[in-house]
Write a protein that holds these residues in place. Structure first.
Motif, PDB file in Angstrom:
ATOM      1  N   SER A   5     -14.666 -18.275 -69.186  1.00  0.00           N
ATOM      2  CA  SER A   5     -14.170 -18.042 -67.879  1.00  0.00           C
ATOM      3  C   SER A   5     -13.919 -16.533 -67.662  1.00  0.00           C
ATOM      4  CB  SER A   5     -13.226 -18.942 -67.422  1.00  0.00           C
ATOM      5  OG  SER A   5     -13.568 -20.320 -67.442  1.00  0.00           O
ATOM      6  N   GLY A   6     -13.478 -15.761 -68.745  1.00  0.00           N
ATOM      7  CA  GLY A   6     -13.107 -14.400 -68.534  1.00  0.00           C
ATOM      8  C   GLY A   6     -11.736 -14.335 -69.007  1.00  0.00           C
ATOM      9  N   ARG A   7     -10.915 -15.315 -69.218  1.00  0.00           N
ATOM     10  CA  ARG A   7      -9.513 -15.281 -69.557  1.00  0.00           C
ATOM     11  C   ARG A   7      -9.417 -14.430 -70.916  1.00  0.00           C
ATOM     12  NH1 ARG A   7      -9.809 -20.822 -67.311  1.00  0.00           N
ATOM     13  NH2 ARG A   7     -10.113 -21.417 -69.403  1.00  0.00           N
ATOM     14  N   ALA A   8      -8.486 -13.731 -70.918  1.00  0.00           N
ATOM     15  CA  ALA A   8      -8.370 -12.691 -71.979  1.00  0.00           C
ATOM     16  C   ALA A   8      -7.027 -13.351 -72.972  1.00  0.00           C
ATOM     17  CB  ALA A   8      -7.920 -11.574 -71.806  1.00  0.00           C
ATOM     18  N   SER A   9      -7.270 -13.151 -74.230  1.00  0.00           N
ATOM     19  CA  SER A   9      -6.220 -13.616 -74.980  1.00  0.00           C
ATOM     20  C   SER A   9      -6.066 -12.753 -76.353  1.00  0.00           C
ATOM     21  CB  SER A   9      -6.247 -15.072 -75.610  1.00  0.00           C
ATOM     22  OG  SER A   9      -7.483 -15.464 -76.340  1.00  0.00           O
ATOM     23  N   ARG A  48     -17.623 -15.979 -79.869  1.00  0.00           N
ATOM     24  CA  ARG A  48     -18.766 -15.112 -79.490  1.00  0.00           C
ATOM     25  C   ARG A  48     -18.309 -13.663 -79.639  1.00  0.00           C
ATOM     26  NH1 ARG A  48     -21.886 -17.527 -75.154  1.00  0.00           N
ATOM     27  NH2 ARG A  48     -22.550 -15.409 -74.542  1.00  0.00           N
ATOM     28  N   PRO A  49     -19.124 -13.017 -80.836  1.00  0.00           N
ATOM     29  CA  PRO A  49     -18.884 -11.635 -80.758  1.00  0.00           C
ATOM     30  C   PRO A  49     -19.249 -10.732 -79.596  1.00  0.00           C
ATOM     31  CG  PRO A  49     -20.175 -12.528 -82.774  1.00  0.00           C
ATOM     32  CD  PRO A  49     -20.078 -13.624 -81.685  1.00  0.00           C
ATOM     33  N   ASP A  50     -20.038 -11.138 -78.441  1.00  0.00           N
ATOM     34  CA  ASP A  50     -20.166 -10.381 -77.391  1.00  0.00           C
ATOM     35  C   ASP A  50     -19.001 -10.618 -76.458  1.00  0.00           C
ATOM     36  OD1 ASP A  50     -21.139 -13.173 -77.156  1.00  0.00           O
ATOM     37  OD2 ASP A  50     -22.208 -12.659 -75.198  1.00  0.00           O
ATOM     38  N   ARG A  51     -18.213 -11.576 -76.659  1.00  0.00           N
ATOM     39  CA  ARG A  51     -17.059 -11.575 -75.856  1.00  0.00           C
ATOM     40  C   ARG A  51     -15.638 -11.143 -76.492  1.00  0.00           C
ATOM     41  NH1 ARG A  51     -17.693 -17.926 -74.239  1.00  0.00           N
ATOM     42  NH2 ARG A  51     -19.825 -17.680 -72.945  1.00  0.00           N
ATOM     43  N   ILE A  52     -15.781 -10.435 -77.810  1.00  0.00           N
ATOM     44  CA  ILE A  52     -14.750  -9.674 -78.408  1.00  0.00           C
ATOM     45  C   ILE A  52     -14.760  -8.113 -77.804  1.00  0.00           C
ATOM     46  CG2 ILE A  52     -13.960  -8.619 -80.675  1.00  0.00           C
ATOM     47  CD1 ILE A  52     -15.407 -11.239 -81.816  1.00  0.00           C
ATOM     48  N   ASP A  53     -13.584  -8.086 -77.201  1.00  0.00           N
ATOM     49  CA  ASP A  53     -13.305  -6.597 -76.704  1.00  0.00           C
ATOM     50  C   ASP A  53     -12.931  -5.807 -77.727  1.00  0.00           C
ATOM     51  OD1 ASP A  53     -14.035  -7.105 -74.028  1.00  0.00           O
ATOM     52  OD2 ASP A  53     -12.013  -8.000 -73.710  1.00  0.00           O
ATOM     53  N   THR A  54     -12.032  -6.150 -78.629  1.00  0.00           N
ATOM     54  CA  THR A  54     -11.597  -5.026 -79.857  1.00  0.00           C
ATOM     55  C   THR A  54     -11.654  -6.186 -81.123  1.00  0.00           C
ATOM     56  OG1 THR A  54      -9.122  -5.445 -79.344  1.00  0.00           O
ATOM     57  CG2 THR A  54     -10.348  -3.661 -78.057  1.00  0.00           C
TER      58      THR A  54
END
Length: 234
Positions: free
Chosen positions: A161-165, A197-203
């Motif tokens: 859903s785009g929620r960051a943690s 998912r690696p494509d959802r890892i920002d850092t």
């Protein structure tokens, strides 16, 4: 003469020799320049073929490390070629380079008819690397290195859903599902196994902390927890 044929003949010429073979002799036999021989030998050495010697001295295979003939049939060889192409297209940069080097060594010691078959397979995985794909390949390399080194990772992660943690994880494996990679790990925040998912890892940061796998938090426990313990994982 094709380069793969030259590499095969260089190894064949060195196999079983007790004295060094001069580069000039190789050049005359192959009908190429000395520079070409030096470059081919250097590439074989970088790929892990145990050749000793140097320009002006000659070359031998390292004592006790002769390369045995490979016993692949045509279908097995095609599977190896196709597999290496997929690794080069979808894995990290380091694994892609290792696949290229492995295929180079395989082709170098194949008989001519099988080397020819390797060039005719029509199953492709085109390598297309824009900046995003270059960055993603580098991320796969970092995740792989953390798995091998038992390094705790700190991730800035976005869910579906785009929620960051922020997560601290103990990485256990990478899986490729025909289009998407997942990182299997123990999540310290959730105190449970999770797939990322690696494509959802920002850092992705790896510190100095290492983790020790236990019976409750190792790869086998992860596979059992996510229900893939009975799948053929290769």
């Amino acid at each position: 003469m094709r380069r793969a044929d030259r590499l095969f003949l260089i190894i064949h010429a060195l196999r079983g020799r007790r004295t060094a073979l001069q580069a000039r002799s190789l050049a005359q036999t192959l009908g190429v320049s000395l520079r070409t021989v030096y470059r081919d030998v250097a590439d074989l050495q970088l790929s892990g073929v145990p050749i000793e010697g140097e320009a002006g001295v000659g070359y031998v295979l390292r004592k006790g490390s002769d390369i045995p003939p490979l016993m692949f049939n045509a279908n097995e060889l095609e599977a190896l070629v196709v597999g290496s192409r997929f690794v080069r297209a979808f894995a990290g940069t380091q694994l892609a380079e290792s696949a290229r080097c492995a295929l180079l060594k395989i082709e170098a010691v194949l008989p001519p008819e099988l080397r020819e078959r390797a060039t005719r397979t029509r199953i492709f995985a085109p390598v297309w690397r824009d900046q995003y794909r270059e960055d993603f390949a580098a991320l796969i390399d970092r995740l792989h290195a953390a798995i091998v080194g038992n390094q705790v990772l700190r991730l800035e992660y976005r869910d579906e859903s785009g929620r960051a943690s922020t997560r601290e994880v103990e990485p256990l494996c990478l899986s490729f599902w025909g289009g998407k990679w997942t990182l299997g790990a123990w999540c310290r925040l959730r105190q449970d196994f999770r797939n990322f998912r690696p494509d959802r890892i920002d850092t992705c940061l790896a510190g100095e902390e290492l983790f020790v796998e236990t019976a409750e938090r190792n790869l086998a426990a992860y596979l059992n927890a996510v229900g893939v313990g009975k799948l053929d994982l290769g």
